[in-house]
Scaffold this active site. Sequence first.
Site, PDB file in Angstrom:
ATOM      1  N   ASP A   1       0.918  -1.149  -0.002  1.00  0.00           N
ATOM      2  CA  ASP A   1       0.064  -0.001   0.014  1.00  0.00           C
ATOM      3  C   ASP A   1       0.795   1.383  -0.051  1.00  0.00           C
ATOM      4  OD1 ASP A   1      -1.752   2.047   0.312  1.00  0.00           O
ATOM      5  OD2 ASP A   1      -2.891   1.104   2.071  1.00  0.00           O
TER       6      ASP A   1
ATOM      7  N   HIS B   1       0.485   7.930   4.199  1.00  0.00           N
ATOM      8  CA  HIS B   1       1.098   7.098   5.386  1.00  0.00           C
ATOM      9  C   HIS B   1       2.430   7.460   5.656  1.00  0.00           C
ATOM     10  CE1 HIS B   1      -2.578   5.414   5.364  1.00  0.00           C
ATOM     11  NE2 HIS B   1      -2.583   4.657   4.200  1.00  0.00           N
TER      12      HIS B   1
ATOM     13  N   ILE C   1      -0.559   9.349   8.757  1.00  0.00           N
ATOM     14  CA  ILE C   1      -1.375   8.413   9.605  1.00  0.00           C
ATOM     15  C   ILE C   1      -1.084   7.023   9.387  1.00  0.00           C
ATOM     16  CG2 ILE C   1      -3.269  10.120   9.723  1.00  0.00           C
ATOM     17  CD1 ILE C   1      -4.830   8.403   7.778  1.00  0.00           C
TER      18      ILE C   1
END
Length: 287
Positions: free
Chosen positions: A187, A192, A207
């Site tokens: 991902d 992120h 996050i």
Amino acid sequence: MPIDARQAVAAAPRRTSLTWDHKDVLLYHLGIGAGIPATDPAELRYTLESRLHVLPSFTTVAGGGTAQSGGLTAPGVDVDLAAVLHGGQSIEVHRPIPAHGTATRTSRITAVHDKGKAAVIVLRAEAADAEGPLWSSESEIFVKGEGGFGGERGSSTRLKQPVRTPDHTVERPVREDQALLYRLNGDWNPLHADPGFAERAGYDRPILHGLCSYGMALKAVADTALGGDVARIRAYRARFAGVVYPGETLRVRMWRETPAPGRIQLSVTAVEREDAPVLADTVVTHT
């Protein structure tokens, strides 16, 4: 409109070949915090290939993809990654996941719900190998700013949290580099990792992946309530109720359901933010 709900739902199922081995499983387990303490026999079941078992939530990244990927590249879907959040995830395993495997995943968008200020893409997938079905999954992908197209709202049923004291409560720290490690599972959303991208999406800093919190919570259940036996897990579902920042601590509360002894209800919160919700409507079904 970036999401054409009719086209997305009408599109033919997509078939993808998945291949994984022990290195992928080890990376996933490390990405959700396994291996602390490094020499603990209970942790070596996640981190040493000679003892390896596979936590069922590995299915969300098996083959180097994510549960969301098929929904974001489907016909009729063209969205900004800064507007995307994982809304919910469920998995059902039909038999233990092997540490080495090849499977075919068949996926399709089954619905696009109109939540007013957002759209929710529902992606259903089935995976099977030469011996038959391995797992089924359903992902809900929340896309901010894409609602208001006149579609069905979808279900909004919520699971009530038990009022009694939890049967188990554990805390799991999220390392500062947890998201950087977890994203190696496939991902690559910069939300992120890239502070500037995270700020554009409305966050103070990058996050943690929702699926990382999801895996951490399932591992906590396996280790605490199921004697470390991941083969007992049959199904797992959760709604992503809030974000987690690297460096925080997850508090996982578990209630064994009665009179249904094969179900455990969870509440997952962020300790440092006064138990801000992280996972809700969360249930593990087991033998």
